[in-house]
Design an enzyme around this catalytic site. Structure first.
Site, short mmCIF file in Angstrom:
data_model
loop_
_atom_site.label_atom_id
_atom_site.label_comp_id
_atom_site.label_asym_id
_atom_site.label_seq_id
_atom_site.Cartn_x
_atom_site.Cartn_y
_atom_site.Cartn_z
CG ASN A 1 -6.00 7.03 6.14
OD1 ASN A 1 -6.23 5.84 6.32
ND2 ASN A 1 -6.66 7.74 5.24
CD GLU B 1 3.65 -32.71 26.41
OE1 GLU B 1 4.25 -31.63 26.58
OE2 GLU B 1 3.24 -33.09 25.29
CD GLN C 1 9.92 13.07 9.50
OE1 GLN C 1 9.12 12.14 9.47
NE2 GLN C 1 10.72 13.34 8.47
CG HIS D 1 2.41 -37.30 20.62
ND1 HIS D 1 1.05 -37.32 20.64
CD2 HIS D 1 2.77 -36.06 20.16
CE1 HIS D 1 0.58 -36.16 20.22
NE2 HIS D 1 1.63 -35.36 19.93
CD GLU E 1 7.90 6.93 11.35
OE1 GLU E 1 7.64 6.43 10.25
OE2 GLU E 1 7.39 8.01 11.75
CG HIS E 2 11.89 8.96 11.39
ND1 HIS E 2 10.54 9.29 11.29
CD2 HIS E 2 12.19 8.25 10.27
CE1 HIS E 2 10.06 8.81 10.16
NE2 HIS E 2 11.03 8.17 9.52
CE1 TYR F 1 -3.88 2.18 0.18
CE2 TYR F 1 -2.57 3.41 1.77
CZ TYR F 1 -3.66 3.33 0.92
OH TYR F 1 -4.52 4.40 0.80
CG HIS G 1 5.51 13.20 6.44
ND1 HIS G 1 5.39 12.46 5.29
CD2 HIS G 1 6.83 13.19 6.75
CE1 HIS G 1 6.58 12.03 4.91
NE2 HIS G 1 7.47 12.45 5.78
CD GLN H 1 -11.61 2.46 0.12
OE1 GLN H 1 -11.67 2.47 1.34
NE2 GLN H 1 -11.77 3.57 -0.61
CG ASP I 1 11.74 10.50 4.88
OD1 ASP I 1 11.54 9.50 5.59
OD2 ASP I 1 11.38 11.65 5.21
CB THR J 1 5.68 10.51 10.08
OG1 THR J 1 7.08 10.27 10.13
CG2 THR J 1 5.42 12.00 9.96
#
Length: 433
Positions: A217, A419, A262, A424, A331-332, A130, A265, A194, A365, A240
């Protein structure tokens, strides 16, 4: 009044929870669940027509064919600005090099005569990638998703990005050009939740995928959470964020520019400065006032910097600063200090670490060779950024001979009986009767 609020932790004792004391975006995935669940159900039951209707509702354009024709991909690459193409090619070259070094060889362990276990890394069969296209066409995210998947050996790659009204309901042409450059032929003009549902269920021409990766998002993130039983996901990457650990040697203009980069964004993007120097904090405030007014996306940046998710945190020394950024798990994370490499080596929690004054996040980036699809919202304390490893899975291959099995047969039988699973043990005994 400064754009960015200030939090003073210099007097904090050990009882203070730095994770809650540091600014954080309000990104409530649970609140979005009902709406996103309804979208996913529409896609599951309504298929292609449902996706087209949802695109019209959310993106303001109705798409005739979800899949972008191959000739449109070819044309986009032919029409791409040569300088942009050169930048993409260099970014791909560097990223392929780092990805190639991430490939793991099979690990073979011999445990005795005729007793071998091989830990094999196998690429995922099919992935859905995506790429956001709302506030900005994130062409770099095409590279960051596609290149590690290709290097991992993924055989089937599909990519989705929101339809653009400006381009007649197709994907942004720069994104299409990047797909063509990388040889990705299966591209869909589908955005939001979707798109994730299309990948997870398999709709129309798009066959079901095994794994979905890429940022998005809150609708995209929520769809990933809801559908991860249907399909594998990389992470739930939200808005971000950048944290900068700095002392009095830092350049205020550099720090301010990186905070702005940043904030550009998204209005929900987080920009956090953690510093031992009140003078630097004041100088950064002055630089923000000067630099923000000269930027293109002034309102977006101001909203981000003045929001509750952004701020300057004053600490008494770099030891406390390290504890704060580790708790924040950015994140960064940029390190602007004396002996920045040594401080960077002690960081435990960050998606990516940028060392020194000449390694800004914007380098990562695009052209550092690192990946910019990274964990957000504090998830760097347990999750990693996108890499070749995200597109592979582990398989243990157990290869034992009669001699190898006989060496542990009694242990297997004993443990099986412990067990209360006698079948087994019988499966082993039968081989020696």
């Amino acid at each position: 009044m400064p754009l960015i609020r200030r939090i003073d932790l210099r007097g904090a004792d050990e009882s203070v929870d730095y994770r809650s004391a540091v600014p954080r975006a309000d990104f409530d995935v649970e609140a979005a669940v009902p709406a996103v669940h309804a979208i996913c159900e529409e896609v599951r039951t309504g298929g292609v027509e449902a996706i087209k209707s949802l695109g019209e509702r959310f993106d303001g354009v109705r798409v005739d064919d979800l899949r972008v024709p191959s000739e449109e991909l070819t044309a986009a690459l032919e029409q791409l600005d040569p300088q942009i193409r050169a930048g993409l090619e260099e970014s791909v070259r560097r990223l392929r090099a780092t990805c190639a070094n991430e490939l793991e060889a099979d690990a073979v362990t011999d445990l005795g005569p005729g007793a071998r276990v091989t830990h094999r890394k196998v690429p995922v069969g099919r992935v859905g990638l995506y790429v956001p296209g709302g506030l900005a066409p994130l062409v770099s995210s095409v590279l960051m998703n596609v290149v590690p998947a290709q290097v991992a050996g993924v055989g089937s790659i599909a990519l989705a990005s929101p339809p653009q009204r400006e381009f007649g309901g197709s994907v942004h042409p720069t994104i299409l050009a990047a797909c063509a450059l990388l040889g990705v032929e299966e591209v869909y003009a589908v955005g939001g939740a979707q798109a994730i549902a299309m990948f997870a269920y398999g709709v129309g021409e798009c066959r079901k995928v095994d794994l979905v990766t890429g940022p998005g998002n809150i609708y995209v993130v929520t769809a990933k959470r809801l559908l991860k039983g249907q399909v594998g996901i990389d992470s739930e990457a939200g808005p971000t964020e950048i944290a900068i650990l700095a002392d009095d040697t830092a350049d205020a203009a550099f720090v301010a520019a990186d905070l702005i980069s940043q904030a550009e964004h998204d209005p929900l993007a987080a920009s956090v400065l953690v510093t031992t120097s009140e003078t630097l904090a004041d100088d950064v405030d002055a630089e923000l006032d000067k630099q923000v007014s000269a930027t293109k996306h002034v309102e977006r940046i101001r909203t981000s910097l003045t929001g509750p998710q952004s701020g300057t945190v004053l600490v008494r020394d770099l030891e406390q600063g390290l504890a704060v950024v580790d708790a924040y798990a950015a994140e960064h994370l940029e390190i602007h200090t004396v002996d920045a490499s040594s401080w960077a080596a002690r960081v435990r929690n960050a998606g990516a670490i940028f060392v020194g004054s000449y390694a800004p996040v914007s380098l990562g980036d695009y052209c550092a060779g690192s990946n910019h699809v990274l964990p957000t919202g504090g998830c760097a304390c347990h999750s990693s950024g996108l890499s070749v490893r995200a597109f592979t899975k582990s398989v243990h291959v157990v290869d034992y001979s009669r001699e190898g099995l006989s060496d542990v047969a009694d242990h297997v039988v004993t443990l099986a009986e412990a067990e209360d699973l006698p079948g087994h043990g019988a499966a082993v005994r039968v081989r020696f009767e």
